[in-house]
Design a protein around this motif. Structure first.
Motif, PDB file in Angstrom:
ATOM      1  N   PHE A   1       0.829  -1.204   0.000  1.00 29.29           N
ATOM      2  CA  PHE A   1       0.000   0.000   0.000  1.00 29.29           C
ATOM      3  C   PHE A   1       0.865   1.256   0.000  1.00 29.29           C
ATOM      4  O   PHE A   1       0.499   2.263  -0.622  1.00 29.29           O
ATOM      5  CB  PHE A   1      -0.908  -0.028   1.232  1.00 29.29           C
TER       6      PHE A   1
ATOM      7  N   ILE B   1     -10.287   2.504  -2.215  1.00 27.40           N
ATOM      8  CA  ILE B   1     -11.319   2.022  -1.294  1.00 27.40           C
ATOM      9  C   ILE B   1     -11.311   0.496  -1.308  1.00 27.40           C
ATOM     10  O   ILE B   1     -11.358  -0.155  -0.268  1.00 27.40           O
ATOM     11  CB  ILE B   1     -12.710   2.539  -1.714  1.00 27.40           C
TER      12      ILE B   1
ATOM     13  N   ILE C   1      -8.268  -0.848   0.542  1.00 23.33           N
ATOM     14  CA  ILE C   1      -8.384  -0.775   1.997  1.00 23.33           C
ATOM     15  C   ILE C   1      -9.390  -1.812   2.497  1.00 23.33           C
ATOM     16  O   ILE C   1      -9.183  -2.454   3.534  1.00 23.33           O
ATOM     17  CB  ILE C   1      -8.781   0.649   2.415  1.00 23.33           C
TER      18      ILE C   1
ATOM     19  N   LEU D   1      -5.520  15.990 -10.737  1.00 19.33           N
ATOM     20  CA  LEU D   1      -6.545  15.749  -9.720  1.00 19.33           C
ATOM     21  C   LEU D   1      -7.435  14.583 -10.124  1.00 19.33           C
ATOM     22  O   LEU D   1      -7.830  13.757  -9.292  1.00 19.33           O
ATOM     23  CB  LEU D   1      -7.375  17.014  -9.531  1.00 19.33           C
TER      24      LEU D   1
ATOM     25  N   LEU E   1      -1.296   9.894   3.506  1.00 22.87           N
ATOM     26  CA  LEU E   1      -0.454   9.133   2.588  1.00 22.87           C
ATOM     27  C   LEU E   1       0.364   8.141   3.399  1.00 22.87           C
ATOM     28  O   LEU E   1       0.930   8.515   4.415  1.00 22.87           O
ATOM     29  CB  LEU E   1       0.479  10.092   1.847  1.00 22.87           C
ATOM     30  N   PRO E   2       0.405   6.877   2.995  1.00 17.73           N
ATOM     31  CA  PRO E   2       1.279   5.964   3.720  1.00 17.73           C
ATOM     32  C   PRO E   2       2.728   6.358   3.506  1.00 17.73           C
ATOM     33  O   PRO E   2       3.046   6.891   2.450  1.00 17.73           O
ATOM     34  CB  PRO E   2       0.986   4.606   3.082  1.00 17.73           C
TER      35      PRO E   2
ATOM     36  N   ILE F   1      -5.779  11.326  -9.362  1.00 19.68           N
ATOM     37  CA  ILE F   1      -5.863  10.994  -7.936  1.00 19.68           C
ATOM     38  C   ILE F   1      -7.266  10.529  -7.581  1.00 19.68           C
ATOM     39  O   ILE F   1      -7.449   9.554  -6.854  1.00 19.68           O
ATOM     40  CB  ILE F   1      -5.467  12.217  -7.096  1.00 19.68           C
ATOM     41  N   LEU F   2      -8.253  11.200  -8.134  1.00 19.69           N
ATOM     42  CA  LEU F   2      -9.635  10.836  -7.795  1.00 19.69           C
ATOM     43  C   LEU F   2      -9.933   9.401  -8.187  1.00 19.69           C
ATOM     44  O   LEU F   2     -10.403   8.598  -7.368  1.00 19.69           O
ATOM     45  CB  LEU F   2     -10.605  11.788  -8.493  1.00 19.69           C
TER      46      LEU F   2
ATOM     47  N   PHE G   1       0.511  12.148  -9.543  1.00 12.48           N
ATOM     48  CA  PHE G   1      -0.135  13.458  -9.385  1.00 12.48           C
ATOM     49  C   PHE G   1       0.873  14.579  -9.613  1.00 12.48           C
ATOM     50  O   PHE G   1       0.620  15.532 -10.358  1.00 12.48           O
ATOM     51  CB  PHE G   1      -0.731  13.563  -7.979  1.00 12.48           C
TER      52      PHE G   1
ATOM     53  N   ILE H   1       0.695   9.284  -5.840  1.00 15.25           N
ATOM     54  CA  ILE H   1       1.021  10.674  -5.553  1.00 15.25           C
ATOM     55  C   ILE H   1       2.088  11.183  -6.508  1.00 15.25           C
ATOM     56  O   ILE H   1       2.035  12.315  -7.004  1.00 15.25           O
ATOM     57  CB  ILE H   1       1.491  10.812  -4.091  1.00 15.25           C
TER      58      ILE H   1
ATOM     59  N   LEU I   1      -9.521  14.541  -2.144  1.00 16.69           N
ATOM     60  CA  LEU I   1      -9.907  15.569  -3.114  1.00 16.69           C
ATOM     61  C   LEU I   1      -9.753  16.958  -2.538  1.00 16.69           C
ATOM     62  O   LEU I   1      -9.144  17.828  -3.160  1.00 16.69           O
ATOM     63  CB  LEU I   1     -11.359  15.355  -3.538  1.00 16.69           C
TER      64      LEU I   1
ATOM     65  N   ARG J   1      -8.042   6.985  -6.074  1.00 15.79           N
ATOM     66  CA  ARG J   1      -8.567   6.901  -4.717  1.00 15.79           C
ATOM     67  C   ARG J   1      -9.806   6.023  -4.660  1.00 15.79           C
ATOM     68  O   ARG J   1     -10.028   5.316  -3.684  1.00 15.79           O
ATOM     69  CB  ARG J   1      -8.899   8.294  -4.197  1.00 15.79           C
ATOM     70  N   ILE J   2     -10.635   6.099  -5.697  1.00 17.60           N
ATOM     71  CA  ILE J   2     -11.805   5.227  -5.715  1.00 17.60           C
ATOM     72  C   ILE J   2     -11.346   3.778  -5.692  1.00 17.60           C
ATOM     73  O   ILE J   2     -11.897   2.932  -4.985  1.00 17.60           O
ATOM     74  CB  ILE J   2     -12.673   5.525  -6.955  1.00 17.60           C
TER      75      ILE J   2
ATOM     76  N   GLU K   1       0.220   3.825  -2.972  1.00 15.57           N
ATOM     77  CA  GLU K   1      -0.137   5.233  -2.824  1.00 15.57           C
ATOM     78  C   GLU K   1       1.002   6.118  -3.303  1.00 15.57           C
ATOM     79  O   GLU K   1       0.766   7.196  -3.847  1.00 15.57           O
ATOM     80  CB  GLU K   1      -0.420   5.546  -1.357  1.00 15.57           C
TER      81      GLU K   1
ATOM     82  N   THR L   1     -11.873   9.243  -0.086  1.00 16.16           N
ATOM     83  CA  THR L   1     -11.771   9.864  -1.409  1.00 16.16           C
ATOM     84  C   THR L   1     -11.960  11.368  -1.324  1.00 16.16           C
ATOM     85  O   THR L   1     -11.185  12.141  -1.903  1.00 16.16           O
ATOM     86  CB  THR L   1     -12.848   9.262  -2.326  1.00 16.16           C
TER      87      THR L   1
END
Lengths: 606, 459
Positions: free
Chosen positions: A141, A180, A183, A169, B369-370, A172-173, A152, A149, B405, A176-177, A145, B401
């Motif tokens: 993880f 989920i 995680i 952006l 952030l990890p 990243i969006l 980004f 980043i 954002l 990030r979805i 991540e 999320t």
């Protein structure tokens, strides 16, 4: 054999040297990019030794553990897993990065912040290595991540441009979805297996793995730009071309596929998830191939082709062949990075012109780039005995001969044919015919940084597939015999695509563009997906947050229910209860009256 | 414990006796020394706690919060220098005295052994904070903000006093150390439900729970920089600390009483995060982001598992440093552009590249952030809420999320894009400001190497 893991870790830790030295400030700024490039080439050469030893000795896995902390019953450790996948992927990624670094020396030479650019690329590479070698979900993880980043930051490299910022952006969006899902999978494994270490999870082999695998599939969908979460990949082309070549073709975007490959031991017994994966991959590969057909931006076409190839890799996982998917990751890295670099070479030479309609005739002006571009495209389409052939042909054959969803297979075959179509389109418009660019552009491709970096990948695109596929050991035995028409399917559809595209281009290039048909619009507007998904849900959620969350609830209801109503209530009651009404005149008058009266009364009394 | 409390009290004479040009340096150095002394508390050799006297103790839960408190005072002093540079000397001294007084109260609150003295000190912290907000805030709305701050917290906590007196009557003791061993379940009755509410509401308001959070954005926005920092970093954590302490004696009522508050927090976390997406005011955005993060802590405390307690503690520390840093950054923007509106500060990366790096780091830690400790905290909370109920992952995921954002939205709007012309003539960032950011960032990074010292008493 302890040498093996220590050599590998040495080659990885070499990568951190330039970052350290940048803190200590021991280098001169002008040579820093070269320094980084050299370090990566050293790391590549160092990593070759353990890889060769590994292949030679035929080992399974080496896991190194370094205890970090124990939380209740969960042991968290810094743990590297050096198995077949990471051992092969590390040199490939280092090799590609080495070339791309050299390429960026040429491409970014006029950027004032080139040092920072190289630091970003290097940090990205380190996080990618963490991702690939991680043995537990937490470490994975971190890498996962980290690459997000860094993508980004690198997409938004030209931060003055609004488009670059939105694209960053957006990336990243969508990522990030996907997170989920990641995680959720972590939570599930913690809950049901009480461990995040991969080998322990596989050993426990928990039942009812639908939920975590769905989570991982969602994560892979986000990171590898599968259908539904795909629009960020073409948008990410706002970043500099070396970034597209490194992140968005060969390394970061395959992280999702890599994750699924890592979790294959759980997946191979779960038919539901497998067919879901297969269908998802098939939709992606076809949809993005269709989108690629009518794009005019050269980088967008290549981006969509990347997306399509990622779909193919997911299909391969769906037909239970993780080793083939991994082979395709490795071979794809070579030619796709090279295609991006060729397009970068063209774009840079034509003064940042990305529209293929304004190119043409470049085979005279840029012979070397032309050669590489054509070889890259052929490798991509699976021309026999180039790199792509070894993985792609095998994938199609295996899909053909396996008991699989016929619909998904058909989709994949059509997408394969379309690969040839859009490749032809790039070649036809950019390289052949008459020049359509401005006459005064100075085209010069004779910079050694450019030539060497592309040349290295060119050699890779021709031979790498042969070498890697020779050293792969198939765990799931592929079909050895098949009818000749099945053997030739992949080749036939590709040739069909080539000839069709060439004929169509030749026929239509002098015709006036008619009113676009619906099919053209569908493809050109990316299936209306961004138009719908990037407008309606954001509009809904943003106006929800403005109108109901912020205005209605916070500013009106919560404000009125407690503070305002209480103060109102207090005010009203105090006015009601209080005898004091502020009527000074009357008070004084009554005072006067009483005074006079009492005076009078006292006086009268006497 | 006196070796920390007495030096902190002595900060006040130091301020008043210092020469004009030495007040900042003296107080900052001295408070930094105090914070170094307090570091030794992080070493908790036995499983119980370190008992210093009948009055004071510290355990793995209070020690990190205490260290955070002492660590933040020098940072607040550093951050306020510019803001107070135009004030007369006596007001500067008064301001520093207020901060030192607040610090003293906070240290005693975190280390006291008695619930009733905890209550008194908890209320006492309101006084200096109120003075700081209403006296040194920037706009007239500060008076309103002060009112909100005072009355929300007071009204919330008065029932606690009643509840404490009744518990004292019932058990004969309000000692934290004894309560641990007093495992008597409260009988199931209406009065005990109200006891639960009275005990929890004080801290829920302080946290703040969604619905009772209105004072927080106002107070944060109107407070001067040190006020915002201490509010976000420590005063909110008082609520979390109190909840963690008091839930021990409220079993088994918490099991069913928690549901409405859990729901409210889960819902409010999404709501406040989405409010952040539409904020134009930088400080207000950070304030709402605090509400959303604290909702996670409330969820974690109410779930009541060892993992969730660890997550709550880690998240409190991580959020304390992160939000304080974000407020400092917002303040450094404010001192240059004289506006909290984000769009007026765009493109600052071109002019202040190092500050942009701090912004980037702060935003990244804010979005967890990890391997930052923010992630450790959030991850633990998500894990425990997932094991409590699988569906919460949807809300948690949505919140993750949205957090990413708005953090990056904040970063992009203030740092990226074309710079505007009115910021052509801004001052470069001072060494003081960079040091300030570094002092926020270093603990965050170092703690991620060894997070177990901030994982609380269930580690």
């Amino acid at each position: 054999m302890n040498m093996l893991s220590s050599l590998m870790l040495a080659s990885l830790s070499v990568l951190t040297l330039p970052i350290m030295s940048s803190i200590l400030n021991t280098h001169k700024n002008s040579t820093y990019p070269h320094h980084v490039k050299n370090i990566i080439s050293y790391a590549f050469i160092t990593s070759l030794i353990p890889t060769m030893m590994f292949i030679h000795s035929g080992q399974e896995t080496i896991i190194s553990n370094w205890h970090w902390m124990t939380i209740q019953t969960l042991k968290l450790s810094l743990s590297f897993k050096l198995d077949y996948f990471s051992m092969i992927f590390v040199p490939v990624a280092l090799f590609v990065t080495w070339s791309i670094m050299e390429f960026s020396l040429w491409y970014m030479h006029s950027d004032p912040y080139i040092t920072r650019f190289f630091k970003y690329l290097l940090t990205f590479l380190i996080t990618m290595m963490i991702l690939v070698t991680a043995n537990n979900l937490f470490q994975l993880f971190i890498g996962w991540e980290g690459v997000g980043i860094m993508s980004f930051l690198l997409i938004g490299w030209w931060y003055g441009r609004t488009d670059a910022n939105t694209a960053a952006l957006q990336a990243i969006l969508y990522n990030r979805i996907g997170d989920i899902g990641f995680i959720m999978a972590m939570a599930w494994f913690l809950f049901n297996a009480n461990t995040w270490d991969l080998q322990q999870i596989f050993m426990l082999d928990p039942n009812l793995t639908n939920l975590p695998l769905l989570g991982l599939l969602l994560a892979a969908t986000g990171k590898s730009a599968q259908f539904g979460l795909h629009p960020w990949l073409p948008s990410a082309m706002e970043g500099p071309t070396p970034v597209s070549a490194l992140l968005h073709s060969s390394t970061m975007v395959v992280a999702g596929v890599f994750l699924l490959i890592r979790f294959h031991p759980l997946m191979e017994n779960n038919k539901t998830i497998q067919s879901l994966t297969l269908c998802l991959g098939a939709i992606t590969t076809l949809f993005t191939a269709i989108c690629a057909l009518t794009q005019n931006d050269i980088k967008k076409i290549i981006a969509f082709s990347t997306s399509s190839q990622l779909g193919l890799m997911i299909v391969t996982i769906g037909i239970n062949q993780p080793y083939l998917a991994f082979l395709h990751i490795c071979t794809h890295a070579f030619f796709k990075a090279m295609l991006f670099m060729c397009s970068g070479s063209i774009i840079h030479s034509l003064n940042d012109e990305q529209d293929i309609r304004k190119m043409g005739g470049l085979f005279n002006a840029m012979p070397f780039t032309t050669t590489s571009l054509i070889i890259g495209s052929l490798a991509l389409t699976g021309m026999p005995f180039l790199t792509g052939f070894y993985s792609k042909d095998l994938i199609i054959e295996t899909a053909n001969t396996s008991y699989t969803n016929a619909w998904a297979l058909l989709m994949t075959l059509i997408a394969t044919s379309l690969t040839a179509v859009y490749s032809t389109r790039i070649i036809f418009f950019a390289l052949l015919g008459q020049p359509r660019f401005l006459p005064l552009t100075t085209i010069n491709e004779n910079n050694p940084f450019l030539i060497n970096s592309i040349k290295r990948l060119l050699i890779g695109s021709i031979f790498a597939g042969f070498f890697i596929s020779n050293n792969i050991y198939p765990t799931t035995i592929p079909e050895m015999t098949m009818p000749i028409y099945m053997k030739l399917t992949a080749l036939t559809v590709t040739i069909l695509g080539f000839t069709l595209a060439l004929e169509l281009s030749l026929i239509t290039q002098n015709l006036k563009l008619e009113h676009p048909t619906n099919m053209f619009k569908f493809s050109n507007l990316l299936g209306y997906y961004p138009t719908i998904m990037h407008r309606l849900p954001p509009l809904a959620s943003l106006s929800m947050s403005q109108k109901s969350a912020s205005l209605l609830l916070d500013s009106i209801w919560l404000e009125n229910i407690l503070p305002k109503s209480i103060s109102q209530f207090q005010m009203k009651t105090s006015i009601l209860i209080s005898t004091q009404k502020g009527q000074i005149k009357l008070y004084f008058l009554s005072f006067l009256i009483t005074l006079t009266l009492s005076m009078l009364l006292f006086n009268l009394h006497e | 414990m006196l070796k920390i409390i007495i030096p902190t009290i002595m900060l006040m004479p130091l301020t008043w006796l210092s020469k004009k040009n030495m007040i900042w340096i003296n107080t900052t150095t001295y408070s930094l020394l105090i914070s170094l002394i307090s570091l030794s508390l992080l070493n908790q050799p036995n499983n119980n706690s370190l008992n210093f006297s009948l009055m004071f103790f510290s355990d793995p839960l209070s020690a990190p919060l205490l260290v955070l408190t002492t660590w933040l005072l020098p940072l607040m002093l550093m951050a306020s220098q510019h803001h107070l540079s135009k004030e007369p000397l006596i007001r500067k001294k008064l301001y520093i005295t207020m901060l030192a007084m607040l610090q003293t109260f906070l240290i005693m609150t975190f280390t006291t052994t008695e619930l009733i003295s905890f209550y008194i000190l908890f209320e006492a912290t309101l006084v200096p904070t109120l003075i700081i907000i209403t006296r040194w805030g920037n706009q007239t709305e500060r008076l309103n903000a002060g009112l909100y701050f005072l009355f929300y917290t007071l009204v919330g906590s008065l029932p606690l006093l009643v509840a404490l007196i009744s518990i004292q009557n019932l058990t004969g003791s309000l000692n934290f150390l004894l309560i641990q061993y007093w495992n008597q379940a409260l009988p199931d009755s209406w009065s005990n439900i109200f006891l639960w509410l009275a005990c929890m509401m004080a801290f829920m308001v302080k946290m703040p729970l969604y619905g009772l959070h209105l004072w927080l954005p106002k107070a944060h926005v109107e407070a001067p920089i040190a006020g915002s920092m201490v509010l976000a970093a420590i005063l909110l954590k008082l609520g979390g600390y109190g909840m963690l302490r008091i839930t021990m004696m409220l079993n088994p009522q918490t099991n069913f009483m928690a549901y409405p508050f859990l729901m409210l927090s889960l819902w409010g976390m999404i709501m406040t995060s989405s409010i952040c997406l539409r904020q134009t005011d930088l400080k207000s955005l950070i304030a709402y982001s605090s509400v959303s993060h604290m909702a996670l802590v409330i969820v974690a405390v109410l779930i009541q598992t060892p993992w969730s307690y660890m997550g709550a503690t880690a998240l409190m520390i991580a959020h304390g440093l992160t939000s304080s840093m974000l407020f400092c950054l917002a303040n450094s923007n404010y001192e240059r552009t004289h506006s909290r509106t984000m769009i007026l500060a765009r493109g600052l990366q071109t002019l202040l590249p190092l500050m942009a790096a701090w912004w980037l780091l702060a935003s990244l830690t804010n979005l967890a952030l990890p391997p930052s400790i923010n992630l450790i905290g959030e991850l633990f909370v998500v894990m425990s809420s997932f094991s409590w109920s699988n569906i919460t992952i949807i809300l948690m995921g949505a919140n993750i999320t949205i957090t990413a954002l708005y953090s990056l939205y904040m970063l992009i709007t203030t740092q990226r894009g074309k710079y505007t012309h009115h910021i052509n003539s801004i001052k470069p960032s001072f060494t003081r400001e960079n040091a300030l950011m570094a002092l926020h960032m270093t603990p965050l990074l170092l703690l991620s190497l060894n997070p177990k010292i901030i994982l609380g008493f269930t580690y």
